[in-house]
Motif scaffolding. Structure first.
Motif, PDB file in Angstrom:
ATOM      1  N   SER A 353       0.815  -1.216   0.000  1.00 33.38           N
ATOM      2  CA  SER A 353       0.000   0.000   0.000  1.00 33.38           C
ATOM      3  C   SER A 353       0.848   1.266   0.000  1.00 33.38           C
ATOM      4  O   SER A 353       0.595   2.197  -0.793  1.00 33.38           O
ATOM      5  N   ALA A 354       1.855   1.339   0.857  1.00 31.78           N
ATOM      6  CA  ALA A 354       2.692   2.537   0.925  1.00 31.78           C
ATOM      7  C   ALA A 354       3.454   2.749  -0.378  1.00 31.78           C
ATOM      8  O   ALA A 354       3.673   3.892  -0.805  1.00 31.78           O
ATOM      9  N   VAL A 355       3.844   1.665  -1.032  1.00 29.42           N
ATOM     10  CA  VAL A 355       4.588   1.779  -2.282  1.00 29.42           C
ATOM     11  C   VAL A 355       3.674   2.237  -3.414  1.00 29.42           C
ATOM     12  O   VAL A 355       4.091   2.992  -4.300  1.00 29.42           O
ATOM     13  N   GLN A 356       2.422   1.794  -3.395  1.00 31.32           N
ATOM     14  CA  GLN A 356       1.479   2.268  -4.408  1.00 31.32           C
ATOM     15  C   GLN A 356       1.341   3.790  -4.335  1.00 31.32           C
ATOM     16  O   GLN A 356       1.297   4.477  -5.361  1.00 31.32           O
ATOM     17  N   LEU A 357       1.283   4.311  -3.113  1.00 27.92           N
ATOM     18  CA  LEU A 357       1.223   5.769  -2.963  1.00 27.92           C
ATOM     19  C   LEU A 357       2.520   6.405  -3.423  1.00 27.92           C
ATOM     20  O   LEU A 357       2.511   7.471  -4.061  1.00 27.92           O
ATOM     21  N   ALA A 358       3.651   5.783  -3.112  1.00 25.06           N
ATOM     22  CA  ALA A 358       4.937   6.310  -3.556  1.00 25.06           C
ATOM     23  C   ALA A 358       5.023   6.344  -5.074  1.00 25.06           C
ATOM     24  O   ALA A 358       5.618   7.263  -5.656  1.00 25.06           O
ATOM     25  N   CYS A 359       4.426   5.355  -5.737  1.00 25.21           N
ATOM     26  CA  CYS A 359       4.429   5.315  -7.205  1.00 25.21           C
ATOM     27  C   CYS A 359       3.761   6.552  -7.793  1.00 25.21           C
ATOM     28  O   CYS A 359       4.139   7.027  -8.870  1.00 25.21           O
ATOM     29  N   LEU A 360       2.746   7.048  -7.109  1.00 27.58           N
ATOM     30  CA  LEU A 360       2.010   8.206  -7.602  1.00 27.58           C
ATOM     31  C   LEU A 360       2.625   9.520  -7.131  1.00 27.58           C
ATOM     32  O   LEU A 360       2.875  10.429  -7.914  1.00 27.58           O
ATOM     33  N   PHE A 361       2.886   9.610  -5.825  1.00 26.92           N
ATOM     34  CA  PHE A 361       3.336  10.879  -5.263  1.00 26.92           C
ATOM     35  C   PHE A 361       4.822  11.130  -5.464  1.00 26.92           C
ATOM     36  O   PHE A 361       5.292  12.236  -5.186  1.00 26.92           O
ATOM     37  N   CYS A 362       5.581  10.131  -5.944  1.00 25.63           N
ATOM     38  CA  CYS A 362       6.980  10.372  -6.272  1.00 25.63           C
ATOM     39  C   CYS A 362       7.116  11.422  -7.363  1.00 25.63           C
ATOM     40  O   CYS A 362       8.182  12.030  -7.521  1.00 25.63           O
ATOM     41  N   THR A 363       6.044  11.667  -8.080  1.00 24.07           N
ATOM     42  CA  THR A 363       6.078  12.650  -9.167  1.00 24.07           C
ATOM     43  C   THR A 363       6.287  14.065  -8.643  1.00 24.07           C
ATOM     44  O   THR A 363       6.407  15.000  -9.432  1.00 24.07           O
ATOM     45  N   THR A 364       6.326  14.232  -7.316  1.00 28.16           N
ATOM     46  CA  THR A 364       6.722  15.520  -6.761  1.00 28.16           C
ATOM     47  C   THR A 364       8.128  15.899  -7.209  1.00 28.16           C
ATOM     48  O   THR A 364       8.489  17.075  -7.238  1.00 28.16           O
ATOM     49  N   LEU A 365       8.940  14.889  -7.564  1.00 26.79           N
ATOM     50  CA  LEU A 365      10.318  15.123  -8.000  1.00 26.79           C
ATOM     51  C   LEU A 365      10.447  15.200  -9.526  1.00 26.79           C
ATOM     52  O   LEU A 365      11.556  15.126 -10.060  1.00 26.79           O
ATOM     53  N   ALA A 366       9.338  15.374 -10.206  1.00 27.68           N
ATOM     54  CA  ALA A 366       9.361  15.478 -11.669  1.00 27.68           C
ATOM     55  C   ALA A 366      10.316  16.554 -12.180  1.00 27.68           C
ATOM     56  O   ALA A 366      10.955  16.362 -13.227  1.00 27.68           O
ATOM     57  N   PRO A 367      10.453  17.711 -11.492  1.00 30.26           N
ATOM     58  CA  PRO A 367      11.391  18.726 -11.998  1.00 30.26           C
ATOM     59  C   PRO A 367      12.836  18.240 -12.108  1.00 30.26           C
ATOM     60  O   PRO A 367      13.586  18.733 -12.959  1.00 30.26           O
ATOM     61  N   ILE A 368      13.245  17.301 -11.274  1.00 33.69           N
ATOM     62  CA  ILE A 368      14.617  16.775 -11.390  1.00 33.69           C
ATOM     63  C   ILE A 368      14.786  16.089 -12.733  1.00 33.69           C
ATOM     64  O   ILE A 368      15.807  16.258 -13.421  1.00 33.69           O
ATOM     65  N   SER A 369      13.772  15.327 -13.128  1.00 38.63           N
ATOM     66  CA  SER A 369      13.805  14.663 -14.429  1.00 38.63           C
ATOM     67  C   SER A 369      13.774  15.686 -15.565  1.00 38.63           C
ATOM     68  O   SER A 369      14.553  15.590 -16.521  1.00 38.63           O
ATOM     69  N   GLY A 370      12.884  16.673 -15.461  1.00 36.46           N
ATOM     70  CA  GLY A 370      12.766  17.660 -16.526  1.00 36.46           C
ATOM     71  C   GLY A 370      13.947  18.597 -16.612  1.00 36.46           C
ATOM     72  O   GLY A 370      14.286  19.089 -17.695  1.00 36.46           O
TER      73      GLY A 370
END
Length: 456
Positions: A353-370
């Motif tokens: 369950s916690a990892v499923q949330l991490a899969c979605l909310f990890c996108t907070t770090l999208a600027p590092i990728s961009g």
């Protein structure tokens, strides 16, 4: 100066047209909740009472606790409250407004309710009164600071320490200190963590929880997680995403080719905060982006064997909200891929369950990728997937934006490290990526780090 103010007023008035669409969104949430309640013979009023009187630290899925109908109606009520507050405060509507709608509606499925958010909002109002500032400049932070609403519920329900009065006072103090704290933490993350307020809330929770424990409380994390709702939530989310894409292509007062060209330009941005896509590209590309990102989030959960329930649907709605402020397919997929990579070598599964949330909310770090490239985005997601599993325990699940807190930690460590490694790969910043929301849409260019200005 008079001409500037007139143009600025007209510009703001154009975005005021968002209000009917925000109300339509709240109405759709309420309608979906009522339909699900009728289908399952669910008592919505009893469900809402259960939501309000339940300790709601992470992870407390309102779909499991009170039923899907009551959870969605609670989300609709909280969304309606948020719209009313934005209107009453005369806040300038922009891309961040859509972020706030995504956060408030999404997290109202697992932690926020129409009662426990008020003390924090009152505290933010008191801050503006004391500082003689306009509420419009702080109401957004107040709304997002309700990430700490579980503290209000915990104290007010007298779970070892406190009572209703203490809960109100604690919430008011939290709302009071969040505007200056969020302003400070924003600067130290270099725009690389989109959930800046989540990081600030994590710092506050790190103080509140030990203090409450010292006073006799014993807060603990929860794992209330609903299963078996993939079909109804999948149909609703899929329909919403399709509606957004079709609206962006055909009903946003732009030719289809222009809307699609705008979306393609949006995909080339870094997403580094602040990136107000609504002002940069207009509503058509943002609608397309929100629909596409929602489908990506839903597909990721379903293909990895996860569940669609209150927390995961809330995460998808959050991604869709941030589609107006920094997230797009090209910068979120590498970070999500980093979490998937972590599941291969780490001692946990993507279905946790916690990892499923991490899969979605990890996108907070999208600027590092961009900003630095997809490889660094994968690294950020890989690190975040493990860090987030341990940052929730010290605060006993009292910070709903736990991924924002862990994302801030990763961003603070990674940003200077990557700069030191990639000095010869100076990122190109686009001026249109940065906007000062309080000064009339004028671009604001962050100063380059000293390391990048030195002659190599």
């Amino acid at each position: 100066m008079g001409v500037f103010h007139l143009l600025h007023h007209e510009h703001q008035a154009r975005y005021d047209k968002m209000f009917p669409y925000l109300w339509a969104y709240a109405g759709l949430l309420a309608l979906a909740g009522i339909l699900l309640a009728l289908d399952g013979q669910e008592d919505i009023l009893q469900g809402l009472y259960t939501i309000v009187t339940t300790e709601d630290a992470l992870i407390t899925d309102y779909v499991l606790v009170a039923g899907p109908g009551a959870a969605l109606v609670n989300s609709a009520i909280v969304t309606a409250i948020s719209i009313c507050l934005l209107y009453a405060a005369q806040d300038t509507l922009n891309g961040m407004t859509l972020v706030e709608m995504g956060l408030m509606s999404g997290f109202s499925l697992f932690g926020k309710n129409f009662v426990n958010i008020w003390p924090i909002l009152a505290g933010t109002w008191l801050y503006t009164r004391l500082r003689r500032q306009r509420l419009a400049g702080n109401i957004g932070i107040g709304l997002m600071a309700t990430a700490l609403a579980p503290i209000v519920s915990y104290v007010a329900l007298d779970n070892g320490w406190g009572g209703p009065l203490e809960g109100v006072l604690v919430g008011a103090v939290i709302g009071f200190i969040m505007p200056p704290l969020a302003s400070y933490t924003y600067r130290i993350q270099n725009g690389m963590n989109l959930y800046n307020v989540g990081f600030a809330c994590g710092l506050v929770a790190m103080i509140c929880v030990p203090l409450m424990s010292s006073l006799g409380a014993d807060p603990t994390t929860h794992y209330r997680w609903a299963k078996g709702y993939a079909l109804p939530f999948g149909v609703m989310l899929g329909t919403l995403c399709a509606l957004l894409i079709v609206s962006g292509l055909f009903f946003a007062k732009k030719p289809v080719w222009a809307a699609w060209a705008g979306y393609r330009r949006l995909l080339q941005t870094s997403g580094r905060a602040p990136s107000d896509y609504l002002r940069m590209f207009g509503p058509a590309p943002v609608l397309i982006n929100a629909g596409a990102n929602g489908l990506i989030g839903m597909a990721y959960i379903l293909l990895s064997g996860g569940d669609l329930n209150g927390p995961t649907v809330g995460g998808i709605l959050t991604i869709m909200g941030f589609s107006a402020f920094g997230k797009h397919a090209f910068n979120i997929l590498p970070v999500m891929g980093g979490v998937a990579l972590g599941s291969v070598v780490m001692d946990w599964s993507l279905t946790d369950s916690a990892v499923q949330l991490a899969c979605l909310f990890c996108t907070t770090l999208a600027p590092i990728s961009g900003y630095f490239g997809w490889g660094y985005g994968v690294l950020a997601g890989f690190l975040h997937s493990s860090v987030v599993l341990y940052t929730g325990s010290p605060v006993a699940g009292m910070n709903l934006y736990n991924n924002g807190f862990s994302g801030g930690l990763v961003a603070i460590v990674l940003y200077p490290t990557i700069l030191a490694i990639a000095r010869r790969r100076k990122p190109v910043l686009q001026e249109e990526d940065y906007f000062d929301q309080l000064e009339g849409d004028r671009p604001v260019i962050p100063p380059e780090p000293k390391e990048l200005r030195e002659d190599e």
